[in-house]
Design an enzyme around this catalytic site. Sequence first.
Site, mmCIF file in Angstrom:
data_model
loop_
_atom_site.group_PDB
_atom_site.id
_atom_site.type_symbol
_atom_site.label_atom_id
_atom_site.label_comp_id
_atom_site.label_asym_id
_atom_site.label_seq_id
_atom_site.Cartn_x
_atom_site.Cartn_y
_atom_site.Cartn_z
ATOM 1 N N LYS A 114 0.741 -1.203 -0.021
ATOM 2 C CA LYS A 114 -0.004 0.051 -0.052
ATOM 3 C C LYS A 114 0.824 1.443 0.007
ATOM 4 C CE LYS A 114 -4.174 -1.625 -0.700
ATOM 5 N NZ LYS A 114 -4.401 -2.691 0.018
ATOM 6 N N LYS A 196 -5.383 -15.803 -12.013
ATOM 7 C CA LYS A 196 -6.544 -16.098 -11.275
ATOM 8 C C LYS A 196 -7.519 -14.936 -11.736
ATOM 9 C CE LYS A 196 -5.869 -15.867 -7.273
ATOM 10 N NZ LYS A 196 -6.255 -15.535 -5.708
ATOM 11 N N LYS A 199 -10.040 -8.307 -10.068
ATOM 12 C CA LYS A 199 -10.398 -7.149 -10.613
ATOM 13 C C LYS A 199 -9.532 -6.346 -10.835
ATOM 14 C CE LYS A 199 -11.150 -4.859 -5.815
ATOM 15 N NZ LYS A 199 -12.179 -5.150 -4.841
#
Length: 333
Positions: A114, A196, A199
């Site tokens: 992050k 996979k 999003k």
Amino acid sequence: MMDAKIVMSGIRPTGLLHLGNYFGAVQNYVRMQQSYNCFFMIADLHSLTTHPDTKELKENVHRVIAENIACGLDPNCVAFYCQSHVQETSELYLYLNMLAYKGELEKTVTFKEKVRQQPENVNAGLLTYPVLQTADILLHRASLVPVGKDQEQHLEMARNFANRFNHRYGEIFPEPQAFNFGSDLVKVPSLDGSGKMSKSENQNATIYLADEDDEIRKKIMRAKTDSGPTDSQTPKPDYIEAIFLLMKLVSKEEVVNKFNEDYSKCSIRYGDMKNQLADDMIEFISPIRNNVKDILQNKKYLQQVMEQGAEKARKSAKTTMELVRQAMGLNYY
Ligand code: TRP
């Protein structure tokens, strides 16, 4: 379900559910709801660490509720609630923060990620994200936590914080363990076979539960294929394997078998296969999508679900927090 084990998990209200979330997470929750005492929480407070702008929060929270219920989560059976509706969460978070060290928090993989992603907003909430997550879990004294691989480090930290609390103040918390219902989780490949379904990756290779029929068909028909195998031993390339795996999730067994046979006979027609997959995918997704739309229109029902969930969660939180304050010596009367 008095003696059933306690299960707790959190869902971040950021973004639409896709097929990977459905088979990887939601289906797992739905399967355990009958056999365990389940707390499923919408992590709206956690989302503030990365999404300080709350303009879309309400809509996102409503959508998460609607999507999970449309997929089979039963709010009468589990405690399905919003994190911010249970204020005890914030209290336990504060106490646990005194037991969490700056050094260990800075070493967390998700924190470092992050920091790279949002260098302009490295807030303290981001640093103590795993502490808040631990508060969510310990608030219900849950022992089982259904989560994906990416959350294993957070869970290990939760065990450390729980143990630290127990050693300092007394045995209140069980050690929470990662948990999946039944056999291994189903892996849902991306439509281009590059990993996979997710999003953040290729949007055209991800199928959302909110996709309209024509979008689903378009995405599937666009999936990469080739001119087919040249002999019966040719291994399937990743992008072909992905189409087979997706078919296995939504099509009848005979259908998958037929295309597998065609493949080994080198007579497979990928156009036909994708058409069939599109038909079956649409049949699978459209009832869920329409159900989500109906639920989203029923604001009264949404409110009732949230109130009912909050009430169940607060009851469990209240009991735990009385034990916690007692153990910590924060009872002065
Ligand atoms: N951090 C989790 C995620 O990103 C969400 C979450 C919040 C959670 N609180 C939790 C998961 C408690 C398990 C238990 O997916």
